[in-house]
Design an enzyme around this catalytic site. Structure first.
Site, PDB file in Angstrom:
ATOM      1  N   HIS A 192       3.468 -20.776   5.816  1.00 49.60           N
ATOM      2  CA  HIS A 192       3.490 -20.740   3.898  1.00 49.60           C
ATOM      3  C   HIS A 192       4.714 -20.534   3.325  1.00 49.60           C
ATOM      4  CE1 HIS A 192       5.690 -16.730   6.284  1.00 49.60           C
ATOM      5  NE2 HIS A 192       6.036 -16.832   5.506  1.00 49.60           N
ATOM      6  N   SER A 235      11.202 -14.179   6.571  1.00 47.39           N
ATOM      7  CA  SER A 235       9.683 -15.820   6.890  1.00 47.39           C
ATOM      8  C   SER A 235      10.595 -16.603   8.153  1.00 47.39           C
ATOM      9  CB  SER A 235       9.149 -16.145   5.892  1.00 47.39           C
ATOM     10  OG  SER A 235       8.055 -14.749   5.257  1.00 47.39           O
ATOM     11  N   HIS A 699     -51.024 -45.681 -56.577  1.00 43.00           N
ATOM     12  CA  HIS A 699     -51.696 -47.433 -55.404  1.00 43.00           C
ATOM     13  C   HIS A 699     -50.798 -47.513 -54.259  1.00 43.00           C
ATOM     14  CE1 HIS A 699     -53.915 -47.785 -59.295  1.00 43.00           C
ATOM     15  NE2 HIS A 699     -53.253 -47.652 -59.654  1.00 43.00           N
TER      16      HIS A 699
END
Length: 986
Positions: A192, A235, A699
């Protein structure tokens, strides 16, 4: 038998053995065995070539798993055979060689072969040979104690210097020493921390765990650590499990590697967590990676400065302003949250502008007193607030403009629509849209200036309407699927359905009368001469050139009669064409062709083979309606599946509306109606249209050309351009000119007025009922009626007797079989009528039967309503059902109030009249026809579940008695028995 002795010597030893010779008296004669015949010899001979290739083939596997052979080529097989022959030859020579004596075999011993051979000196060496010898260095190997000492020294050095150690096994483990809770501890890099969210945050093998146990034992390894003191940035820290106090998860090896906490519980990075815990866990990573990315790219991405930068603003205030800017431009709750980023990216542009405007205003308020120091931030937020300020768009004004000119795509309305769309988008416009809006404004300015100048001049001397030299691209005449091998157009099913035009609106040229009888084409105000007489080509060149000149008829010059305008602008497709100098383009001599449809007004004309008629004779449009060639040209763009409906609509809907000598506006209006039903005709090419201003006639040039020249030429070359005449706001004289008419051979088409459409065709109720009664006892007639006019079935509800007679003759079953695959709505109508007949047969009285029929009118009307339909009886059926439905609704209201509305005598009189009509249809048959009707009714009995008879006697009994009396006679013996049989059959 005599016995002999034999001697065998083994070296110097002799051995004597007795033996008895075999008797020669009995000779065993070998039995002759016939040679066997191999039944597969011929097959092997035939397959020898294939087996030879299969012998050298290799096996490969396809993508779907199938094993197949990959065969070699003949050249590859030859090379393989030569290689095998060479190998066999070498082996044969080796086997047949003389034997050799091996005197000595050594394995890893003795002198090398190079020393056994004498070395011849190659030359004289004039230099001193190299005397240095290669030293073999000993391999340094550490003992276990030395290795532990090395690890200890590395740990001490790295912990003091806050360095890192890499443990390399199958993968590298990065160990970093950092200060945590007042002591230096070892920490590893987890998943992480690198931005990866995994259920197991850190993985390592046992060898790495052993080294981590040694490297993690720093000075204060045994100090007590509480889990509540672990914070963000910790950590990956390796803690001692024995000295860790608090609420934490499981660990192993005496090590606890910090990952994060969930609901107050600390988790080891090596533990596997559930997905729910992973999504809500608080991980103790720090912002080092963020600052590493910022510091590493700031210097690389910054732009050069024209001055020397100094640190004049406090760092903390700069951080606060950076947070303010981030929330003003990229608002999010967490900068690392991917959901916030996705929500921001998925916002519409208008909502994003509103969000940026709100946050820019909040940023200015938060900046407060610091706006004097951070003046650049203040200016940016003010500019952002101004650029993203929402524009108050008035949708009512846009809708009003769009309703007025939204469908108009010609200039200047096209430019006005561009500006209207531009203002609606507001600040969402791109740079290209700004440029397009400016160009549209420029075109509007030019148009207004030119219009003002033309109004001042008051003439059309500047009018130009050039005829394009390029021919229109007709996809239907260019598609290979629509052409034959000679590149001629294939009509397919359209050719068969085109006969509706030729049978009604064309006539065959009678060779006995000669071509001169058809040269003059009459119209209400004069005549025009065709060039049909030129089909007889003179061989004299001078005479041929004289005929090519034609008969010139002077026309007035370019005037307002030649133009068509709308809102002050010329509608050029509805105008006569001009030359570069502004004079009108006059028609030239148009040569005739045989059996061709001539289309195309610009560039070279296209000649398409006419559909074949009933004979091989030439066809010419009848006097007065040459405009039918326009619909014949539209038929080219009609698919073969729609050709039948198209020709029916032209015959039954368009021609009755146009009448005799329609105006150009009426012809354009019918073309616009046909384009709604068949959108593919919008780009159908038209025949060339000549304008005669003297007689106010247009015509349409057909395959016989025009001998008369000098007419103006209309620019409209496709159906979409001709439809422009169908506009009441168009200021044009040409739209009121006459163009052709309806044939004299079919005046009855416009004789009946339809209540559903003006000038349409409808069959009356009485005529339709007579037609239905005519086919009840005629199976072939009824089958054809069901195919041509299936809505005749609806008229059976006018009488219960007719309804049950049709049921008993299997007419409803036949209708279901005919239409179940073609049009299921008609099959549904037949099924409803069949079920209605079942309910009607159960009623005892005639009034009860009428009530049942009237109650079913609503369901029948819902099933019958199917939009526009070309069947003549379709509006008649709708009208009958609507009358019955309205009568039932009114009678139901009276019945609920206690007033029965049915008059028994009136109902009986009507039913008696219809029953007599049904009987008269049967009385007109001769004996054979009556027997045929009886037999068909008997056969129809097998295909239905039950035959229904009315409980009221008299009506059908009279019909049966009439048949049996006519067949057997009134006084024939046994007639009563035969009458009973015929009655059962019916």
């Amino acid at each position: 038998m005599a016995t002999y002795m034999s001697t065998i010597c083994f070296g110097s030893f002799e051995c004597k053995l007795p033996y008895s010779p075999a008797s020669c008296e009995h000779i065993v004669k070998e039995r002759e065995v016939p040679a066997s015949v191999d039944p597969f010899a011929d097959l092997e001979t035939q397959l020898s070539a294939r087996l030879l290739k299969q012998k050298y083939a290799t096996v490969r596997v396809l993508k779907n798993g199938t094993f197949t052979y990959r065969y070699k080529t003949d050249a590859q097989i030859m090379r393989i055979q030569k290689k095998l022959e060479r190998k066999d030859r070498e082996e044969y020579h080796f086997q047949m060689a003389a034997p050799s004596i091996v005197s000595k075999i050594t394995i890893a011993g003795g002198d090398p072969p190079s020393k056994s051979e004498p070395q011849a000196p190659r030359g004289i060496i004039h230099t001193t040979p190299r005397m240095r010898k290669v030293k073999t260095r000993p391999i340094i190997k550490l003992t276990e104690g030395q290795m532990n000492h090395l690890i200890k020294q590395i740990k001490q050095i790295m912990s003091e210097k806050r360095g890192s150690v890499h443990l390399i096994s199958k993968k590298t483990t990065h160990v970093q020493y950092k200060k945590i809770l007042g002591a230096y501890s070892a920490a590893v890099r987890t998943a992480h921390m690198m931005g990866l969210r995994r259920r197991v945050d850190f993985r390592c093998d046992m060898w790495t765990v052993g080294l981590l146990q040694r490297l993690a034992r720093t000075d204060k390894w045994s100090n007590q650590v509480r889990t509540i003191n672990i914070r963000r940035g910790d950590s990956g820290v390796i803690l001692n499990t024995k000295s860790l106090k608090g609420h934490f998860g499981r660990s192993s090896g005496g090590l606890f590697i910090v990952r994060g906490s969930h609901e107050g519980k600390l988790y080891d990075a090596r533990s596997r967590v559930t997905q729910s815990i992973l999504n809500s866990m608080i991980q103790f990573s720090n912002a080092d990676n963020f600052w590493k990315g910022l510091d590493g790219n700031w210097a690389r991405m910054r732009y050069p400065s024209d001055h020397t930068c100094v640190a004049g603003l406090p760092v903390e205030d700069c951080g606060r302003v950076a947070a303010l800017m981030a929330h003003s431009i990229l608002p999010c709750y967490k900068i690392t949250c991917p959901t916030c980023a996705q929500q921001y990216a998925s916002l519409p542009v208008s909502d994003l502008f509103k969000l940026l405007h709100k946050h820019a205003r909040d940023g200015l308020n938060r900046l407060g007193a610091d706006k004097d120091r951070f003046i650049h931030v203040n200016k940016f937020l003010i500019a952002l607030e101004h650029l993203t300020e929402p524009v108050d768009l008035n949708l009512e004004l846009f809708n009003e403009i769009f309703k007025s000119i939204g469908e108009k795509q010609q200039a200047p309305f096209k430019n006005l629509n561009v500006l209207n769309n531009f203002f609606l988008k507001g600040k969402e416009n791109t740079a290209h849209e700004w440029q397009v809006a400016q160009l549209s404004l420029l075109e509007l300015a030019r148009f207004q200036k030119n219009r003002t100048d033309n109004i001042k001049k008051g003439d059309i001397s500047f009018f130009r309407n050039k005829l394009s030299a390029k021919a229109n691209w007709n996809l239907y005449l260019s598609c290979d699927n629509q052409l034959d091998k000679n590149a001629n157009f294939l009509w397919g099913q359209r050719e068969y359905h085109a006969k509706r035009f030729f049978s009604n609106f064309f006539e065959e040229i009678d060779p006995a009368k000669g071509y001169s009888a058809y040269e003059i084409r009459k119209h209400p105000s004069g005549t025009r001469k065709l060039s049909i007489g030129n089909l007889v080509v003179p061989l004299d060149l001078a005479e041929f050139r004289q005929k090519m000149k034609g008969d010139y008829r002077k026309q007035p010059g370019v005037s307002k009669k030649c133009t068509s305008s709308k809102d002050g602008n010329y509608v050029y497709p509805c105008c006569c064409t001009t030359l570069d100098d502004g004079s009108a383009i006059e028609s030239t001599f148009y040569p005739p062709t045989k059996k061709h449809l001539v289309i195309g007004n610009s560039g070279d004309q296209k000649f398409v083979d006419l559909p074949k008629g009933d004979s091989e004779m030439l066809y010419i449009a009848k006097q007065g309606y040459c405009y039918i060639n326009v619909f014949l040209a539209m038929l080219i763009n009609i698919s073969e599946e729609d050709a039948k409906d198209f020709t029916k609509k032209v015959r039954d809907m368009c021609v009755p509306k146009l009448g005799t000598w329609p105006t150009m506006m009426d012809l354009a209006t019918t073309c616009a109606q046909m384009r709604i039903f068949y959108p593919d005709v919008h780009d159908a090419e038209l025949p060339r249209i000549l304008v005669d201003h003297d007689t106010q006639t247009c015509h349409v040039v057909d395959s016989f050309g025009s001998q008369t020249t000098g007419y103006h030429i209309l620019k409209a070359s496709s159906v979409s351009q001709l439809i422009l005449f169908a506009n009441d706001e168009l200021e044009s004289d040409i739209k009121h000119y006459r163009v052709g008419g309806v044939p004299n051979a079919s005046p009855e088409l416009g004789s009946t007025i339809s209540p559903f459409r003006e000038g349409g065709v409808i069959m009356s109720e009485s005529a339709a009922l007579k037609l239905l009664l005519k086919g009840i006892f005629r199976p072939k007639v009824m089958r054809q009626l069901l195919l041509d006019e299936p809505y005749l079935l609806i008229l059976s509800i006018l009488s219960p007797g007719i309804l049950m007679a049709m049921y008993n003759n299997g007419i409803f079953e036949l209708a279901v079989r005919l239409w179940i695959n073609e049009k299921q709505s008609i099959a549904m109508i037949a099924s409803l009528l069949s079920a209605l007949a079942l309910r009607v047969s159960a009623a005892e009285t005639l009034v009860a039967q009428r009530i049942i029929i009237d109650a079913a009118a609503t369901d029948l009307l819902d099933a019958t309503c199917d939009g526009f339909n070309l069947h003549l009886t379709y509006p008649t059926a709708l009208m009958v059902l609507q009358v019955v439905k309205n009568r039932n609704e009114c009678d139901d209201t009276l019945f609920k109030a206690g007033f029965p509305s049915y008059n028994t005598s009136v109902v009986q009189i009507m039913e008696k009249k219809l029953s007599k009509s049904l009987e008269r249809c049967l009385e007109r048959f001769n004996l054979a026809r009556k027997l045929s009707a009886t037999w068909y009714s008997y056969r129809a009995k097998r295909s239905i579940h039950s035959v229904h008879k009315t409980h009221r006697k008299g009506r059908f009994e009279r019909v049966i008695q009439h048949i049996t009396t006519s067949v057997l006679g009134p006084k024939r013996p046994g007639g009563q028995r035969h009458c009973l049989r015929i009655e059962r059959a019916i």
